[in-house]
Design a protein around this motif. Structure first.
Motif, short mmCIF file in Angstrom:
data_model
loop_
_atom_site.label_atom_id
_atom_site.label_comp_id
_atom_site.label_asym_id
_atom_site.label_seq_id
_atom_site.Cartn_x
_atom_site.Cartn_y
_atom_site.Cartn_z
N LEU A 1 -15.82 -22.39 1.29
CA LEU A 1 -16.32 -23.17 0.16
C LEU A 1 -15.35 -24.30 -0.11
N GLY A 2 -15.84 -25.54 0.04
CA GLY A 2 -14.99 -26.71 -0.19
C GLY A 2 -15.11 -27.22 -1.62
N GLU A 3 -14.50 -28.37 -1.88
CA GLU A 3 -14.55 -28.98 -3.21
C GLU A 3 -15.85 -29.74 -3.42
N PHE A 4 -16.25 -29.85 -4.69
CA PHE A 4 -17.48 -30.55 -5.04
C PHE A 4 -17.18 -32.03 -5.31
N SER A 5 -18.12 -32.88 -4.88
CA SER A 5 -17.98 -34.31 -5.14
C SER A 5 -19.36 -34.96 -5.09
N THR A 6 -19.44 -36.16 -5.65
CA THR A 6 -20.67 -36.94 -5.58
C THR A 6 -20.39 -38.18 -4.75
N GLU A 7 -21.16 -39.25 -4.91
CA GLU A 7 -21.00 -40.41 -4.04
C GLU A 7 -19.59 -40.97 -4.09
N LYS A 8 -19.13 -41.41 -2.92
CA LYS A 8 -17.79 -41.98 -2.73
C LYS A 8 -16.68 -41.03 -3.17
N GLU B 1 -23.96 -35.49 -12.20
CA GLU B 1 -24.84 -34.41 -12.59
C GLU B 1 -24.63 -33.21 -11.68
N ALA B 2 -24.90 -32.03 -12.20
CA ALA B 2 -24.63 -30.80 -11.46
C ALA B 2 -25.36 -30.78 -10.12
N GLU B 3 -26.55 -31.35 -10.08
CA GLU B 3 -27.32 -31.32 -8.83
C GLU B 3 -26.79 -32.29 -7.79
N ASP B 4 -26.00 -33.28 -8.23
CA ASP B 4 -25.46 -34.27 -7.30
C ASP B 4 -24.05 -33.93 -6.81
N LEU B 5 -23.37 -33.03 -7.50
CA LEU B 5 -22.04 -32.61 -7.06
C LEU B 5 -22.23 -31.55 -5.97
N ILE B 6 -21.84 -31.89 -4.75
CA ILE B 6 -22.10 -30.99 -3.62
C ILE B 6 -20.81 -30.61 -2.91
N ALA B 7 -20.84 -29.46 -2.24
CA ALA B 7 -19.66 -28.95 -1.53
C ALA B 7 -20.07 -28.39 -0.18
N LEU B 8 -19.18 -28.55 0.79
CA LEU B 8 -19.40 -28.02 2.14
C LEU B 8 -19.20 -26.51 2.13
N VAL B 9 -20.13 -25.78 2.76
CA VAL B 9 -20.03 -24.33 2.83
C VAL B 9 -20.33 -23.85 4.25
N ASN C 1 -25.12 -27.56 -4.04
CA ASN C 1 -24.70 -28.27 -5.24
C ASN C 1 -24.13 -27.30 -6.25
N LEU C 2 -23.75 -27.83 -7.40
CA LEU C 2 -23.07 -27.01 -8.41
C LEU C 2 -24.01 -25.99 -9.05
N LYS D 1 -23.42 -31.73 20.58
CA LYS D 1 -23.51 -33.13 20.18
C LYS D 1 -23.17 -33.33 18.70
N TRP D 2 -22.35 -34.38 18.44
CA TRP D 2 -21.97 -34.76 17.10
C TRP D 2 -22.75 -35.99 16.66
N THR D 3 -23.02 -36.09 15.37
CA THR D 3 -23.59 -37.28 14.78
C THR D 3 -23.10 -37.37 13.33
N ALA D 4 -23.68 -38.27 12.55
CA ALA D 4 -23.29 -38.42 11.15
C ALA D 4 -24.54 -38.37 10.28
N ILE D 5 -24.39 -37.82 9.06
CA ILE D 5 -25.49 -37.75 8.10
C ILE D 5 -25.02 -38.30 6.76
N ASN D 6 -25.98 -38.68 5.91
CA ASN D 6 -25.64 -39.09 4.55
C ASN D 6 -25.82 -37.91 3.59
N ARG D 7 -25.67 -38.16 2.30
CA ARG D 7 -25.72 -37.07 1.32
C ARG D 7 -27.14 -36.51 1.11
N LYS D 8 -28.11 -37.16 1.69
CA LYS D 8 -29.47 -36.62 1.65
C LYS D 8 -29.78 -35.80 2.89
N GLY D 9 -28.81 -35.75 3.81
CA GLY D 9 -29.01 -35.00 5.05
C GLY D 9 -29.66 -35.81 6.15
#
Length: 427
Positions: A280-287, A293-301, A311-312, A340-348
């Motif tokens: 469980l990582g730390e929660f953060s939002t954009e940048k 908002e609780a739904e926008d604060l997300i953490a890597l699991v 999200n929170l 294979k590796w790639t990159a995603i945004n906060r919407k997946g």
């Protein structure tokens, strides 16, 4: 008359020797000190009479008591306490007496309070000699309590039958002595330019209590348990600010561990996510902001070997189905499925057109040059190249080796066995 006198004299002698015999067998029957329900011996008027022939060991001026002072003194190896008029306020019957307060002169919460030891037991007295606690095996001052103005955090740690508990300033038991450890939650900070970690107490109101190897959480301010003693660890995770339509809540998040699984508790509303993740990582939002908002604060699991984001509120916002993943940076995260590796945004959503055998940022996030931090080094079909944050190719994928040289704003490369230097500006 003479016979009667002799008889009375004999009776008097017999009574005298009878009383002497009783005293020799048990002198306490004649001059007994009574003991109250907490184990304290009550002093006689003689013991509380002014003492002259004393050795002064320590003196404390009590600012909170109008500047009066009390003195710890000794008579024939026994310790007691005198006031300004030389009257005894603590009888001379103790093995040890010390002022029960921290070394920090700014903390006056326990000013003049006394820690005494007698017959192997410890107790705490107020500056007038009145007992504040029962007698225990050990009593410890907790300097962390000085970090809060709340009277409910004015507590002391005590030991009874090998177990530890907490008592408040009036001697009332706050946490029963049934634990192996009672501690404040700590976290560490590093000052700018300094590598040494500085220990801090999260909140003097929060106590972890360990029983049978498991930890629980107790709120001193509200005098309620928050978590039962069934967790392998309870640790500080981070501070965040949760925005709602009406106001913003500042809160702490604690990471809780049960077995090998992690969950969390948010302290402003006591919401608990049951431990179910291996990571469980730390929660953060954009940048990387920790406010939103609780739904926008997300953490890597990580769960069952797969990676994603929650999200929170505990909802899975990016499916936990990646074989590997890294935390968000500049609002993109590197993820891997298969090889294979790639990159995603906060919407997946995938932000790079292709997938790569390797991918990483060129510079650490602490790098002062903002441009360097947006560059990505990747490997495709066995060759290395450079991308920008949007996926645009800045150096073609044609190099067998590629090493960044920031002071030259370029790269040492190897291509088909030939080594050379290339510059982004010249390509």
């Amino acid at each position: 008359m003479q016979i009667i006198a002799k008889s009375n004299f004999k009776k008097t002698i017999i009574l005298f020797y009878f009383l002497v015999g009783i005293y020799c067998i048990n002198p306490s029957l004649i001059s007994a000190q009574t003991t109250n329900e907490d184990g304290w011996e009550t002093a006689t008027e003689e013991e509380l009479a002014p003492k002259i022939d004393t050795t002064i060991i320590a003196r404390k001026a009590l600012l909170a008591y109008g500047g009066d002072s009390i003195r710890i003194a000794s008579i024939e190896g026994k310790l007691g306490v005198l006031n300004d008029t030389n009257a005894t306020i603590v009888p001379f019957q103790y093995e040890k007496i010390s002022f029960f307060e921290g070394e920090d002169s700014t903390c006056t919460r326990w000013e003049g309070t006394l820690l005494v030891k007698g017959r192997g037991k410890y107790g705490v007295l107020d500056p007038t000699g009145k007992p504040l606690t029962a007698l225990y095996e050990k009593i410890e001052f907790m300097p962390e309590t000085c970090q809060s103005a709340s009277g409910k955090t004015k507590v002391m740690r005590f030991y009874d039958r090998g177990k530890v508990g907490l008592a408040d300033a009036y001697g009332n038991v706050v946490i029963r002595p049934s634990y192996e450890e009672v501690e404040f939650i700590k976290y560490y900070i590093t000052r700018y330019g300094d590598t040494a970690k500085i220990e801090r107490v999260l909140k003097p109101e929060l106590i972890t209590a360990k029983k049978a190897g498991k930890y629980g959480l107790f709120d001193l301010h509200n005098n309620v348990p928050l978590l039962r003693s069934e967790y392998n660890a309870i640790d500080y995770l981070q501070d965040i600010k949760i925005e709602t339509k009406k106001k913003t809540h500042s809160t702490h998040i604690l990471k809780i561990k049960q077995g090998t699984q992690y969950g969390f508790i948010t302290l402003h509303n006591k919401a608990i996510l049951v431990p179910q993740y291996e990571y469980l990582g730390e929660f953060s939002t954009e940048k990387g902001k920790t406010k939103g908002e609780a739904e926008d604060l997300i953490a890597l699991v990580q769960k069952k070997g797969k990676w994603g984001w929650i999200n929170l509120e505990g909802k899975e916002v990016i499916k936990v189905n990646y074989d590997a993943a890294e935390v968000f940076r500049k609002d993109i995260a590197f993820v891997r499925k298969g090889r294979k590796w790639t990159a995603i945004n906060r919407k997946g959503k995938q932000t790079l057109e292709d997938s790569y055998e390797e991918i990483k940022y060129l510079a650490l996030e602490t790098e002062q040059n903002a441009f360097f931090k947006t560059l990505i080094i990747a490997k495709k079909k066995g060759k290395y190249g450079i991308l920008d944050i949007e996926g645009k190719t800045l150096l073609n994928f044609e190099f067998d080796k590629l090493t960044f040289v920031p002071e030259k704003f370029g790269f040492n490369v190897e291509i088909n066995g030939e080594e050379k230097f290339v510059n982004l500006k010249t390509r």
